[in-house]
Scaffold this active site. Sequence first.
Site, short mmCIF file in Angstrom:
data_model
loop_
_atom_site.label_atom_id
_atom_site.label_comp_id
_atom_site.label_asym_id
_atom_site.label_seq_id
_atom_site.Cartn_x
_atom_site.Cartn_y
_atom_site.Cartn_z
N ASP A 62 0.81 -1.21 0.00
CA ASP A 62 0.00 0.00 0.00
C ASP A 62 0.85 1.27 0.00
O ASP A 62 2.06 1.22 0.15
CB ASP A 62 -0.95 0.01 1.21
CG ASP A 62 -0.28 -0.51 2.49
OD1 ASP A 62 0.93 -0.27 2.66
OD2 ASP A 62 -0.98 -1.14 3.31
N ASN A 128 -7.90 -3.03 14.35
CA ASN A 128 -9.28 -3.36 13.94
C ASN A 128 -9.33 -4.57 13.01
O ASN A 128 -10.36 -4.87 12.42
CB ASN A 128 -9.94 -2.15 13.27
CG ASN A 128 -9.24 -1.70 12.00
OD1 ASN A 128 -8.28 -2.34 11.54
ND2 ASN A 128 -9.72 -0.62 11.39
N HIS A 130 -7.48 -5.04 10.23
CA HIS A 130 -7.20 -4.82 8.80
C HIS A 130 -5.87 -5.46 8.39
O HIS A 130 -4.97 -5.65 9.19
CB HIS A 130 -7.26 -3.34 8.43
CG HIS A 130 -6.10 -2.49 8.88
ND1 HIS A 130 -6.27 -1.22 9.37
CD2 HIS A 130 -4.76 -2.70 8.88
CE1 HIS A 130 -5.09 -0.70 9.66
NE2 HIS A 130 -4.16 -1.58 9.37
N GLU A 135 -9.87 -2.16 5.35
CA GLU A 135 -10.55 -1.93 6.60
C GLU A 135 -11.76 -2.86 6.76
O GLU A 135 -12.19 -3.49 5.79
CB GLU A 135 -11.01 -0.46 6.67
CG GLU A 135 -9.89 0.56 6.55
CD GLU A 135 -9.06 0.72 7.83
OE1 GLU A 135 -8.99 -0.21 8.63
OE2 GLU A 135 -8.50 1.82 8.01
#
Length: 236
Positions: A62, A128, A130, A135
Amino acid sequence: MEIIVVKDKFEGGKKAAEIFKQEHDSGAKVFGLATGGTPETTYEQIVASDLDFSDDVSVNLDEYVGLAPDDEQSYHYYMQHHLFDKKPFKKSYLPDGTNLDEKTETKRYSQVIADNPINLQLLGIGENGHIGFNEPGSAFDSTTSKIHLTDSTIKANSRYFDNYEDVPKYAYSMGIGEIMRAKKILLEAFGKNKAKAVKAMVEGEVTTDVPASILQKHPNVTVIVDEDAASLLNLD
């Protein structure tokens, strides 16, 4: 899913570098790479090793949208500083954060991934759940896309920026479907703050609410966790 519990991130980096060497010695030519605090000890160990990537290809997960490669907070800059300056690859691919045309950039990078099937993919995991910047709610068959980062991810990343307002709100990320096509996946998680996500990934329901949970369905995953990150797992 093989779970390896280590004492701390330094022992974890050493173990991960051993796996890189094993895969490289077995003929791996394309390495999927990650950024952030988690893989830093792994890259330190790789730099200190005799690994030679000069005939190999790297493909990063990313990049922040809007940051140029020479921006100190970009993942281009991170990779140069932590790995590429000392261990260059024949070719290294990252999303282009300066290309604000979402359609052309995501299409370009999906083609890069298709043209360079990944032998070993390195991952971290967000608090979370990811992976990459995919996400909660991201489709399991997703390809490279522009992701609107959640508040929790922006908050976690703000430690690298002078001001909270400076943290990018969007990133280009390899999709979950593309991550799952890697031949082998190596995920690292260190610290108490990752314990809930690790438990949900390893022992929870496979759900898009926890993107990393899909790794339960991959045939070849190794998870390296320190004692804190493993603290909620049922390992008996």
